[in-house]
Design a protein around this motif. Structure first.
Motif, PDB file in Angstrom:
ATOM      1  N   GLY A  65      85.790  -6.560  29.913  1.00  0.00           N
ATOM      2  CA  GLY A  65      85.786  -7.329  31.156  1.00  0.00           C
ATOM      3  C   GLY A  65      86.072  -6.511  32.390  1.00  0.00           C
ATOM      4  N   ARG A  66      86.562  -5.291  32.200  1.00  0.00           N
ATOM      5  CA  ARG A  66      86.858  -4.409  33.349  1.00  0.00           C
ATOM      6  C   ARG A  66      85.952  -3.182  33.378  1.00  0.00           C
ATOM      7  NH1 ARG A  66      91.618  -1.854  33.635  1.00  0.00           N
ATOM      8  NH2 ARG A  66      91.929  -1.767  31.375  1.00  0.00           N
ATOM      9  N   PHE A  67      85.611  -2.666  32.215  1.00  0.00           N
ATOM     10  CA  PHE A  67      84.778  -1.463  32.111  1.00  0.00           C
ATOM     11  C   PHE A  67      83.387  -1.843  31.634  1.00  0.00           C
ATOM     12  CE2 PHE A  67      88.350   1.886  31.191  1.00  0.00           C
ATOM     13  CZ  PHE A  67      89.045   1.428  32.298  1.00  0.00           C
ATOM     14  N   THR A  68      82.394  -1.084  32.087  1.00  0.00           N
ATOM     15  CA  THR A  68      81.015  -1.283  31.653  1.00  0.00           C
ATOM     16  C   THR A  68      80.387   0.061  31.333  1.00  0.00           C
ATOM     17  OG1 THR A  68      80.776  -3.229  33.089  1.00  0.00           O
ATOM     18  CG2 THR A  68      78.760  -2.226  32.241  1.00  0.00           C
ATOM     19  N   ILE A  69      79.855   0.186  30.119  1.00  0.00           N
ATOM     20  CA  ILE A  69      79.137   1.384  29.731  1.00  0.00           C
ATOM     21  C   ILE A  69      77.643   1.127  29.881  1.00  0.00           C
ATOM     22  CG2 ILE A  69      79.087   0.764  27.266  1.00  0.00           C
ATOM     23  CD1 ILE A  69      79.363   3.776  26.645  1.00  0.00           C
ATOM     24  N   SER A  70      76.932   2.121  30.384  1.00  0.00           N
ATOM     25  CA  SER A  70      75.482   2.005  30.538  1.00  0.00           C
ATOM     26  C   SER A  70      74.884   3.390  30.406  1.00  0.00           C
ATOM     27  CB  SER A  70      75.122   1.390  31.895  1.00  0.00           C
ATOM     28  OG  SER A  70      75.576   2.216  32.954  1.00  0.00           O
ATOM     29  N   LYS A  71      73.555   3.456  30.345  1.00  0.00           N
ATOM     30  CA  LYS A  71      72.927   4.769  30.218  1.00  0.00           C
ATOM     31  C   LYS A  71      71.581   4.780  30.893  1.00  0.00           C
ATOM     32  CE  LYS A  71      71.113   3.937  25.519  1.00  0.00           C
ATOM     33  NZ  LYS A  71      69.825   4.616  25.372  1.00  0.00           N
ATOM     34  N   ASP A  72      71.180   5.973  31.278  1.00  0.00           N
ATOM     35  CA  ASP A  72      69.862   6.207  31.854  1.00  0.00           C
ATOM     36  C   ASP A  72      69.221   7.299  31.016  1.00  0.00           C
ATOM     37  OD1 ASP A  72      67.660   7.138  33.331  1.00  0.00           O
ATOM     38  OD2 ASP A  72      68.585   6.548  35.213  1.00  0.00           O
ATOM     39  N   ASP A  73      68.303   6.900  30.155  1.00  0.00           N
ATOM     40  CA  ASP A  73      67.695   7.864  29.234  1.00  0.00           C
ATOM     41  C   ASP A  73      66.903   8.940  29.976  1.00  0.00           C
ATOM     42  OD1 ASP A  73      66.997   5.502  26.532  1.00  0.00           O
ATOM     43  OD2 ASP A  73      68.822   6.565  27.122  1.00  0.00           O
ATOM     44  N   ARG A  74      66.293   8.579  31.090  1.00  0.00           N
ATOM     45  CA  ARG A  74      65.498   9.578  31.815  1.00  0.00           C
ATOM     46  C   ARG A  74      66.385  10.667  32.395  1.00  0.00           C
ATOM     47  NH1 ARG A  74      62.124   5.881  35.796  1.00  0.00           N
ATOM     48  NH2 ARG A  74      64.179   4.921  35.858  1.00  0.00           N
ATOM     49  N   GLN A  75      67.592  10.267  32.817  1.00  0.00           N
ATOM     50  CA  GLN A  75      68.536  11.255  33.343  1.00  0.00           C
ATOM     51  C   GLN A  75      69.383  11.872  32.246  1.00  0.00           C
ATOM     52  OE1 GLN A  75      70.879  10.129  36.806  1.00  0.00           O
ATOM     53  NE2 GLN A  75      69.449   8.485  37.305  1.00  0.00           N
ATOM     54  N   ASN A  76      69.255  11.324  31.017  1.00  0.00           N
ATOM     55  CA  ASN A  76      70.069  11.801  29.896  1.00  0.00           C
ATOM     56  C   ASN A  76      71.553  11.671  30.223  1.00  0.00           C
ATOM     57  OD1 ASN A  76      69.506  12.587  27.252  1.00  0.00           O
ATOM     58  ND2 ASN A  76      69.962  14.734  27.673  1.00  0.00           N
ATOM     59  N   THR A  77      71.904  10.566  30.861  1.00  0.00           N
ATOM     60  CA  THR A  77      73.269  10.373  31.347  1.00  0.00           C
ATOM     61  C   THR A  77      73.802   9.011  30.920  1.00  0.00           C
ATOM     62  OG1 THR A  77      72.875  11.793  33.272  1.00  0.00           O
ATOM     63  CG2 THR A  77      74.731  10.277  33.400  1.00  0.00           C
ATOM     64  N   VAL A  78      75.048   8.999  30.502  1.00  0.00           N
ATOM     65  CA  VAL A  78      75.752   7.756  30.192  1.00  0.00           C
ATOM     66  C   VAL A  78      76.858   7.590  31.232  1.00  0.00           C
ATOM     67  CG1 VAL A  78      77.322   8.879  28.557  1.00  0.00           C
ATOM     68  CG2 VAL A  78      76.926   6.423  28.401  1.00  0.00           C
ATOM     69  N   PHE A  79      77.085   6.337  31.625  1.00  0.00           N
ATOM     70  CA  PHE A  79      78.041   6.029  32.668  1.00  0.00           C
ATOM     71  C   PHE A  79      79.159   5.126  32.118  1.00  0.00           C
ATOM     72  CE2 PHE A  79      75.347   7.773  35.892  1.00  0.00           C
ATOM     73  CZ  PHE A  79      74.050   7.471  35.499  1.00  0.00           C
ATOM     74  N   LEU A  80      80.319   5.228  32.732  1.00  0.00           N
ATOM     75  CA  LEU A  80      81.399   4.292  32.458  1.00  0.00           C
ATOM     76  C   LEU A  80      81.922   3.803  33.802  1.00  0.00           C
ATOM     77  CD1 LEU A  80      83.100   2.979  30.184  1.00  0.00           C
ATOM     78  CD2 LEU A  80      84.833   4.739  30.647  1.00  0.00           C
TER      79      LEU A  80
END
Length: 121
Positions: A65-80
């Protein structure tokens, strides 16, 4: 596989930070990506993970509910994306890549160097 994490820093309680982790060699299309954290004197703990194909996400109860993980495969990057930060979120955050979704650090094969997040009260 090499992972480079960034985005840590000092923030006041209630604030937000976004961590990034960039991998080499099409890492995100091959592996599940996870974030773990380790505070001084404590064991490493699972924070969040995202699967390589469906993008299914998993969270520790303490960050749900506070953190969100996501990714951008084209950038080869995962975010938190970390919102509503609390002093107890203070830790070194590590990204990791592994062959399957897991809450357990031994199941991840590759690790980034970590980025420090400090939340002041």
């Amino acid at each position: 596989v090499q992972l480079q994490a960034s985005g840590g820093g000092l923030v006041q309680a209630g604030g937000s930070l976004r961590l990034s982790c960039t991998g080499t060699d099409r890492t995100l299309s091959i592996y599940t990506m996870g974030w773990f954290r380790q505070a001084p004197g404590k064991e490493r703990e699972f924070v969040a993970a995202i699967t390589r194909t469906t993008g299914t996400t998993f969270y520790a109860d303490s960050v749900k509910g506070r953190f969100t993980i996501s990714k951008d495969d084209r950038q080869n990057t995962v975010f938190l994306q970390m919102n509503s930060l609390k002093p107890e979120d203070t830790s070194v955050y590590h990204c990791a890549a592994g062959p399957r979704s897991s809450l357990y650090s031994p199941d991840y094969s590759y690790w980034g160097q970590g980025t420090l997040v400090t939340v002041s009260s």
